[in-house]
Enzyme design. Structure first.
Site, PDB file in Angstrom:
ATOM      1  N   CYS A  43       0.848  -1.197   0.000  1.00 42.12           N
ATOM      2  CA  CYS A  43       0.000   0.000   0.000  1.00 42.12           C
ATOM      3  C   CYS A  43       0.890   1.256   0.000  1.00 42.12           C
ATOM      4  O   CYS A  43       1.520   1.551   1.006  1.00 42.12           O
ATOM      5  CB  CYS A  43      -0.887  -0.049   1.251  1.00 42.12           C
ATOM      6  SG  CYS A  43      -1.592   1.516   1.734  1.00 42.12           S
ATOM      7  N   CYS A  46       0.348   3.728   2.775  1.00 41.58           N
ATOM      8  CA  CYS A  46       0.827   3.220   4.071  1.00 41.58           C
ATOM      9  C   CYS A  46       2.318   3.505   4.227  1.00 41.58           C
ATOM     10  O   CYS A  46       2.783   3.887   5.302  1.00 41.58           O
ATOM     11  CB  CYS A  46       0.577   1.716   4.188  1.00 41.58           C
ATOM     12  SG  CYS A  46      -1.164   1.258   4.078  1.00 41.58           S
TER      13      CYS A  46
END
Length: 123
Positions: A43, A46
């Site tokens: 991600c 993230c």
């Protein structure tokens, strides 16, 4: 020594166990996509948000708990029936929340240090 406890878990069951073992404490949870062998999440948000969130952790309340939870592989996360979406009502990663309250930051909000600090410091 840190004034908070940090717990690293992976998956919904481990998250629930970590929470139940710390009942009565102020719990902050950060949800991120799983990391590979090199420690890089699938991600991209993230990856960008983690240093911002970690940079504000000095503002965590005394005696609180910070749970870093990897939600699983991308395919599991994309399944709308996964436990994080179904039970915890998460809509995206990264998500930072104060457990048991409506307070949470989702996706790009986690990139804003001021919002992260507010989440950690407001009652």
């Amino acid at each position: 020594m840190a004034h908070y406890e940090e717990v690293n878990v992976r998956g919904y069951d481990d998250f629930c166990k970590a929470v139940s073992e710390r009942k009565g404490k102020d719990i902050f949870a950060y949800f991120s996509g799983d990391k590979d062998a090199d420690g890089k999440s699938w991600c991209p948000d993230c990856v960008k948000a983690e240093p911002v969130v970690r940079g504000e952790m000095s503002h965590l309340p005394e005696g609180s708990v910070f749970i870093y939870c990897q939600v699983g592989e991308r395919a599991y996360w994309k399944d709308s029936n996964n436990d994080f979406k179904k039970t915890l009502k998460l809509t995206g990663v990264p998500t930072l929340l104060r457990y048991g309250t409506p307070q949470k930051l989702v996706e790009e909000e986690c990139l804003k240090a001021q919002l992260v600090k507010m989440l950690f410091t407001e009652d």
